[in-house]
Design an enzyme around this catalytic site. Sequence first.
Site, mmCIF file in Angstrom:
data_model
loop_
_atom_site.group_PDB
_atom_site.id
_atom_site.type_symbol
_atom_site.label_atom_id
_atom_site.label_comp_id
_atom_site.label_asym_id
_atom_site.label_seq_id
_atom_site.Cartn_x
_atom_site.Cartn_y
_atom_site.Cartn_z
ATOM 1 N N HIS A 94 -6.733 7.052 -19.738
ATOM 2 C CA HIS A 94 -6.508 6.792 -18.311
ATOM 3 C C HIS A 94 -6.180 8.156 -17.699
ATOM 4 C CE1 HIS A 94 -4.956 2.998 -20.135
ATOM 5 N NE2 HIS A 94 -5.407 2.404 -19.047
ATOM 6 N N ASP A 97 -2.655 9.158 -18.252
ATOM 7 C CA ASP A 97 -2.204 9.490 -19.613
ATOM 8 C C ASP A 97 -2.277 10.996 -19.819
ATOM 9 O OD1 ASP A 97 -2.472 6.726 -20.087
ATOM 10 O OD2 ASP A 97 -4.446 6.978 -21.010
HETATM 11 C C1 XLS Z 1 -4.213 -3.565 -21.227
HETATM 12 C C2 XLS Z 1 -5.552 -3.043 -21.419
HETATM 13 C C3 XLS Z 1 -5.688 -1.562 -21.115
HETATM 14 C C4 XLS Z 1 -7.145 -1.199 -20.920
HETATM 15 C C5 XLS Z 1 -7.363 0.079 -20.199
HETATM 16 O O1 XLS Z 1 -3.885 -4.638 -21.689
HETATM 17 O O2 XLS Z 1 -5.983 -3.323 -22.702
HETATM 18 O O3 XLS Z 1 -5.093 -0.801 -22.112
HETATM 19 O O4 XLS Z 1 -7.821 -1.160 -22.114
HETATM 20 O O5 XLS Z 1 -6.800 0.094 -18.952
#
Ligand code: XLS
Length: 424
Positions: A94, A97
């Site tokens: 993300h 991140d």
């Molecule tokens: C949350 C999601 C997230 C997505 C990306 O539950 O799995 O991690 O994969 O935003």
Amino acid sequence: MVYFPEVTAPIAYEGPASRNPFAFKHYNPGAQIGGKSMAEHLRFAVCYWHTMRGTGGDPFGVGTMNRPWSSARETMDAAFEFMAKLGVGFWCFHDRDLVEEGNSFDESCRKLDEIVAYAEQKQAESGIKLLWGTANLFSHPRYQAGAATNPDPHVFAYAAAQVRHAMDATHRLGGKGYTFWGGREGYDTLWNTDMKRELDQLAKFLWMAVDYARQIGFTGQFYIEPKPMEPTTHQYDSDAASCLNFLREYGLIEHFKLNIETNHATLAGHSMRHELQVARYAGALGSIDANRGDELIGWDTDQFPTNLYLTTEIMLEVLAMGGFTTGGLNFDAKIRRQSFETSDLFHAHIGGMDAFAIGLKVAHAMHEDGRIKELKAARYGAPVAFASLEECESFVRANGEPIVRSGRQELFENLVNDVLMSVR
Ligand code: XLS
Ligand code: NI
Ligand code: NI
């Protein structure tokens, strides 16, 4: 600086007899299965948010993780050291991140650009590629009522602007895909929610992204990641079938595939295989977030996948669609709160990779074995050829009562174990 001193050389394949916890027992990246190497079949990705940024915090307590990295650059260095030592070819992130938000939108963009330039350099040095990027549109308080589905157009615009930059970053890093997970795109109560307006807004948002991708020449695959709830009580990307319905309704279907996550499937009350099949039959199975839930906890616990039935079922679907093209297996999984040492990150990923290697071998062996396929085919009569209700009636009058046959569920299940136990 070395962040993972416990592992001095890349993790090697040592075979099933090895007792070395820092070795693969089943994942042998170069081994050929059905004309492709294991690495090409599995396309493992490390996820930046859990693996590099996960703190071990939960609703009842603060973080526990022992991490010798903190700045954005240190984290990036540690990530690439980890991925190189693990021998994983892809990563996912993300925007937030990679680096924290700045004090203004402008500053956030600058900070992101800077770290993305560094990531570009790291990718070039290591050959590690970006599976997909995404924008975090759910952590900041401004997104508490959603991003694309927010009642305030100002927030919609903020989120769209953020997506623009996250797509630029993904494009610059040669991302094979770009993911939309609903985050807070849903509602907590219908009393304060105009569902129709929110769905219209979501579609508009996605169309803007499709248009922008065209404009900048981003040809990576767009994914939607279904999840039924958490953090909202209902998320619009609930499950594979509802995502497909939404995409069809708004004419977006040709622009998106699905990124299916195991723990989200179980939260939706489906098996992972169900979700994968729904996506596959629609020609929309794109990528996989590989994790698992806990049978006794009703959250998205995002544990590492170790269940061989699960990995077998997943790899059966992947093989049935002819393998991944842009997608792969992204370990959207986090180690447990008590596993706070950096070495635990290796144990978790090694276990997940070995579990998928076995799943791949078993799935391939099932194809070769052929008994399940045969038995399934035998369960179905000739394809339905009746053209009308009248024709059906004359057939029944001429042929009387059908002979009911056993579904043979237990025999099917025995065949699964038969093959599973025969694979080495
Ligand atoms: C949350 C999601 C997230 C997505 C990306 O539950 O799995 O991690 O994969 O935003
Ligand atoms: Ni996910
Ligand atoms: Ni998840």
